[in-house]
Motif scaffolding. Structure first.
Motif, short mmCIF file in Angstrom:
data_model
loop_
_atom_site.label_atom_id
_atom_site.label_comp_id
_atom_site.label_asym_id
_atom_site.label_seq_id
_atom_site.Cartn_x
_atom_site.Cartn_y
_atom_site.Cartn_z
N GLU A 53 0.81 -1.22 0.00
CA GLU A 53 0.00 0.00 0.00
C GLU A 53 0.85 1.27 0.00
OE1 GLU A 53 -3.94 1.82 2.19
OE2 GLU A 53 -2.85 0.19 3.18
N ALA A 54 1.92 1.29 0.76
CA ALA A 54 2.78 2.48 0.82
C ALA A 54 3.38 2.78 -0.55
CB ALA A 54 3.88 2.30 1.86
N ASN A 55 3.91 1.76 -1.23
CA ASN A 55 4.48 1.96 -2.57
C ASN A 55 3.41 2.40 -3.56
OD1 ASN A 55 6.98 1.18 -1.63
ND2 ASN A 55 6.88 -0.87 -2.49
N LEU A 56 2.23 1.79 -3.46
CA LEU A 56 1.13 2.15 -4.35
C LEU A 56 0.76 3.61 -4.16
CD1 LEU A 56 -1.07 1.37 -6.39
CD2 LEU A 56 -2.47 0.66 -4.43
N ASN A 57 0.61 4.05 -2.92
CA ASN A 57 0.24 5.44 -2.66
C ASN A 57 1.30 6.41 -3.16
OD1 ASN A 57 -2.24 4.77 -1.56
ND2 ASN A 57 -1.43 4.65 0.52
N GLU A 58 2.55 6.04 -3.04
CA GLU A 58 3.65 6.87 -3.55
C GLU A 58 3.53 7.02 -5.07
OE1 GLU A 58 8.41 6.33 -3.95
OE2 GLU A 58 7.57 5.90 -1.97
N CYS A 59 3.28 5.92 -5.76
CA CYS A 59 3.12 5.96 -7.21
C CYS A 59 1.91 6.79 -7.62
CB CYS A 59 2.97 4.55 -7.78
SG CYS A 59 4.45 3.55 -7.68
N LEU A 60 0.79 6.58 -6.93
CA LEU A 60 -0.43 7.33 -7.26
C LEU A 60 -0.22 8.83 -7.09
CD1 LEU A 60 -3.13 5.02 -5.63
CD2 LEU A 60 -2.67 5.32 -8.08
N SER A 61 0.50 9.22 -6.04
CA SER A 61 0.80 10.63 -5.82
C SER A 61 1.65 11.18 -6.95
CB SER A 61 1.52 10.79 -4.47
OG SER A 61 1.91 12.12 -4.29
N GLU A 62 2.65 10.43 -7.36
CA GLU A 62 3.54 10.83 -8.46
C GLU A 62 2.74 11.01 -9.75
OE1 GLU A 62 6.85 8.47 -11.08
OE2 GLU A 62 7.02 8.27 -8.89
N TRP A 63 1.85 10.07 -10.03
CA TRP A 63 1.06 10.15 -11.26
C TRP A 63 0.05 11.29 -11.23
CZ3 TRP A 63 0.77 4.24 -10.63
CH2 TRP A 63 1.91 3.66 -11.21
N ARG A 64 -0.53 11.57 -10.07
CA ARG A 64 -1.45 12.71 -9.96
C ARG A 64 -0.72 14.01 -10.27
NH1 ARG A 64 -4.14 9.61 -6.09
NH2 ARG A 64 -2.76 10.20 -4.39
N LYS A 65 0.52 14.14 -9.77
CA LYS A 65 1.32 15.33 -10.03
C LYS A 65 1.59 15.51 -11.53
CE LYS A 65 3.69 15.27 -5.58
NZ LYS A 65 4.93 14.89 -4.90
N LYS A 66 1.66 14.41 -12.25
CA LYS A 66 1.88 14.46 -13.70
C LYS A 66 0.57 14.67 -14.47
CE LYS A 66 6.05 11.64 -13.73
NZ LYS A 66 6.71 10.45 -14.28
N GLY A 67 -0.54 14.69 -13.75
CA GLY A 67 -1.84 14.92 -14.39
C GLY A 67 -2.48 13.66 -14.96
N PHE A 68 -1.97 12.50 -14.61
CA PHE A 68 -2.51 11.24 -15.12
C PHE A 68 -3.75 10.83 -14.34
CE2 PHE A 68 2.09 9.98 -16.32
CZ PHE A 68 1.98 10.64 -17.54
N GLN A 69 -4.68 10.20 -15.03
CA GLN A 69 -5.89 9.67 -14.40
C GLN A 69 -5.62 8.22 -14.02
OE1 GLN A 69 -9.59 10.31 -16.48
NE2 GLN A 69 -8.76 12.11 -17.49
N VAL A 70 -5.10 8.02 -12.80
CA VAL A 70 -4.75 6.68 -12.33
C VAL A 70 -5.31 6.50 -10.92
CG1 VAL A 70 -2.87 5.06 -11.84
CG2 VAL A 70 -2.59 6.75 -13.67
N THR A 71 -6.00 5.39 -10.73
CA THR A 71 -6.47 4.99 -9.41
C THR A 71 -5.77 3.69 -9.04
OG1 THR A 71 -8.35 3.80 -10.35
CG2 THR A 71 -8.73 6.08 -9.67
N GLY A 72 -5.88 3.29 -7.79
CA GLY A 72 -5.20 2.07 -7.39
C GLY A 72 -5.86 1.41 -6.19
N SER A 73 -5.54 0.14 -6.02
CA SER A 73 -6.03 -0.60 -4.86
C SER A 73 -4.99 -1.65 -4.46
CB SER A 73 -7.38 -1.26 -5.15
OG SER A 73 -7.31 -2.10 -6.28
#
Length: 132
Positions: A53-73
């Motif tokens: 979960e920690a790695n996933l949240n880190e990636c999701l945050s990075e992708w949001r900053k790039k403007g990508f539409q990415v969700t995760g679970s």
């Protein structure tokens, strides 16, 4: 400037706007990141998953900053119940429409084949084959 040119050429190649994608795999893998970013960069809405979960949240945050539409679970590919839960989650997020599946999950147990137990074999088969 080079990034803008790359985006322009990427967009001129093709577009995935309106498409949905599920990408499974390890958030630490460079291939995983490249796949998610290419799909999202081409306009797809992407859902991804990871055991960590920690790695996933880190990636999701990075992708949001790039403007990508990415969700995760959070997801364990070796578990049938977790696979069912993922299907339900993705179906809900994408309103039942999944256009692209990248099953990038894999595992291995590094030891001599003669030392494999039935449980080892079951774990590898459940993760690498049944998860698909």
């Amino acid at each position: 400037m080079a990034e803008a040119e790359e985006m322009g050429s990427r967009e001129s190649r093709w577009s995935l706007h309106g498409m949905t994608a599920l990408v499974t795999g390890r958030t630490k893998g460079i291939g995983f990141h490249a796949i998610v970013e290419e799909l999202a960069g081409l306009g797809a809405t992407v859902h991804t998953c990871s055991q960590n979960e920690a790695n996933l949240n880190e990636c999701l945050s990075e992708w949001r900053k790039k403007g990508f539409q990415v969700t995760g679970s959070v997801y364990d590919a070796s578990s049938p119940a977790e696979r069912e839960k993922l299907i339900t989650t993705v179906s809900s997020i994408f309103n039942g429409k999944l256009n692209i599946l990248i099953n990038n999950v894999r595992t291995n147990i590094l030891k001599p084949t003669t030392e494999y137990t039935a449980e080892d074999f079951s774990f590898i088969m459940a993760t690498n084959f049944e998860s698909t």
